[in-house]
Design an enzyme around this catalytic site. Structure first.
Site, mmCIF file in Angstrom:
data_model
loop_
_atom_site.group_PDB
_atom_site.id
_atom_site.type_symbol
_atom_site.label_atom_id
_atom_site.label_comp_id
_atom_site.label_asym_id
_atom_site.label_seq_id
_atom_site.Cartn_x
_atom_site.Cartn_y
_atom_site.Cartn_z
ATOM 1 N N GLY A 49 0.746 -1.081 0.041
ATOM 2 C CA GLY A 49 -0.159 -0.071 0.036
ATOM 3 C C GLY A 49 0.688 1.164 0.146
ATOM 4 O O GLY A 49 2.251 1.186 0.312
ATOM 5 N N GLN A 54 3.313 9.809 1.746
ATOM 6 C CA GLN A 54 4.290 9.103 1.405
ATOM 7 C C GLN A 54 5.333 9.790 0.161
ATOM 8 O O GLN A 54 6.310 9.459 0.171
ATOM 9 C CB GLN A 54 4.288 7.817 1.185
ATOM 10 C CG GLN A 54 3.822 7.183 2.649
ATOM 11 C CD GLN A 54 3.858 5.457 2.740
ATOM 12 O OE1 GLN A 54 2.759 5.241 2.302
ATOM 13 N NE2 GLN A 54 5.046 4.816 3.028
ATOM 14 N N CYS A 102 7.250 -0.787 6.194
ATOM 15 C CA CYS A 102 6.551 0.363 5.666
ATOM 16 C C CYS A 102 7.993 1.010 4.591
ATOM 17 O O CYS A 102 8.950 0.848 5.113
ATOM 18 C CB CYS A 102 6.647 1.390 6.679
ATOM 19 S SG CYS A 102 5.895 3.112 5.918
ATOM 20 N N LEU A 103 7.356 1.400 3.474
ATOM 21 C CA LEU A 103 8.151 1.581 2.285
ATOM 22 C C LEU A 103 9.046 3.317 2.801
ATOM 23 O O LEU A 103 10.001 3.497 2.525
ATOM 24 C CB LEU A 103 7.494 2.221 1.130
ATOM 25 C CG LEU A 103 6.872 0.858 0.381
ATOM 26 C CD1 LEU A 103 6.162 1.366 -0.798
ATOM 27 C CD2 LEU A 103 8.026 -0.066 0.232
ATOM 28 N N HIS A 144 -2.929 0.226 8.621
ATOM 29 C CA HIS A 144 -1.420 1.007 8.769
ATOM 30 C C HIS A 144 -1.514 2.037 7.370
ATOM 31 O O HIS A 144 -0.908 3.167 7.717
ATOM 32 C CB HIS A 144 -0.589 -0.148 7.639
ATOM 33 C CG HIS A 144 0.808 0.342 7.508
ATOM 34 N ND1 HIS A 144 1.890 0.055 8.029
ATOM 35 C CD2 HIS A 144 1.291 1.420 6.498
ATOM 36 C CE1 HIS A 144 3.048 0.543 7.560
ATOM 37 N NE2 HIS A 144 2.589 1.309 6.472
ATOM 38 N N GLU A 145 -2.482 2.023 6.194
ATOM 39 C CA GLU A 145 -2.487 3.163 5.211
ATOM 40 C C GLU A 145 -2.922 4.490 5.747
ATOM 41 O O GLU A 145 -2.868 5.543 5.484
ATOM 42 C CB GLU A 145 -2.830 2.711 4.056
ATOM 43 C CG GLU A 145 -2.115 1.500 3.336
ATOM 44 C CD GLU A 145 -0.667 1.870 3.183
ATOM 45 O OE1 GLU A 145 -0.342 2.963 3.060
ATOM 46 O OE2 GLU A 145 0.035 0.788 3.451
ATOM 47 N N HIS A 148 -1.121 6.621 8.105
ATOM 48 C CA HIS A 148 -0.028 7.543 7.327
ATOM 49 C C HIS A 148 -0.793 8.647 7.184
ATOM 50 O O HIS A 148 -0.033 9.710 7.332
ATOM 51 C CB HIS A 148 0.147 6.851 6.090
ATOM 52 C CG HIS A 148 1.378 5.848 6.105
ATOM 53 N ND1 HIS A 148 2.684 6.453 6.315
ATOM 54 C CD2 HIS A 148 1.451 4.761 5.629
ATOM 55 C CE1 HIS A 148 3.461 5.244 6.269
ATOM 56 N NE2 HIS A 148 2.722 4.520 5.731
HETATM 57 NI NI NI Z 1 3.808 2.419 5.517
#
Ligand code: NI
Length: 191
Positions: A49, A54, A102-103, A144-145, A148
């Site tokens: 995701g 981000q 996480c990216l 999680h998304e 963010h």
């Molecule tokens: Ni993330």
């Protein structure tokens, strides 16, 4: 196809609350291009995701997709999903401990508690409303998304810092036990 630069932990854009989009903004070429770029960027990085902040755009859009993901091979499939102005509501008190990465947090994973059953209300990229129940690891990905977009990283939810590992140390020491536990969980809840 445009791959956007991903902000990493420490960048203030990850700590802002992203703002809602109105219908005209969502329909604009600029926002539709942002959504396309987010999908390309998520796929390029093998993410499950990606939230708009981000990629340095603090608006309430997230994209998700899981299909034999090499970073998370145990995750059940999530068809490509674009959520705009999403609101999540836990349906009960059931929690599951999930090992997340996480990216925006390079080379770190850790254990967080997530709700197992959530109600998700959101608009898709065409502005159509959705009201759905998400369960299990898919519910975890939604949480999680959406975190963010409230300026929250999984790191903030790690209750036991001794669960933090690099990806290599996770593979070496923790992967087998986690996959055994989470596979049994996925079989039980079905997602
Ligand atoms: Ni993330």
């Amino acid at each position: 196809m445009t791959i956007r630069k991903i902000a990493t932990v420490g960048h203030p854009v990850l700590r802002e609350r992203a703002r809602e989009l109105n219908a005209d903004e969502l329909a604009s070429a600029e926002v539709q291009r942002l959504i396309d770029d987010m999908i390309d960027t998520m796929r390029d990085a093998n993410g499950a995701g990606l939230a708009a902040n981000q990629v340095h755009e603090p608006v309430r859009i997230a994209v998700m997709e899981v299909d034999h993901n090499p970073r998370y091979p145990y995750k059940p499939r999530i068809p490509l999903t674009v959520v705009v102005n999403a609101v999540l509501e836990p349906l009960d008190d059931e929690l599951v401990e999930i090992n997340e990465g996480c990216l925006s947090v390079p080379d770190l994973r850790g254990n967080v508690m997530r709700h197992v059953n959530v109600r998700a209300r959101y608009l898709d990229r065409h502005g159509h409303p959705h009201d759905e129940v998400k369960r299990g690891l898919t519910a975890g990905t939604f949480q999680h998304e959406l975190d963010h977009l409230d300026g929250v990283l999984f790191l903030d939810r790690v209750e036991d810092p001794t669960t933090l590992t690099t990806w290599a140390q996770f593979e070496r020491w923790h992967r087998a036990a986690f996959i055994e536990r989470i596979t049994a969980f996925v079989e039980r809840v079905g997602s």
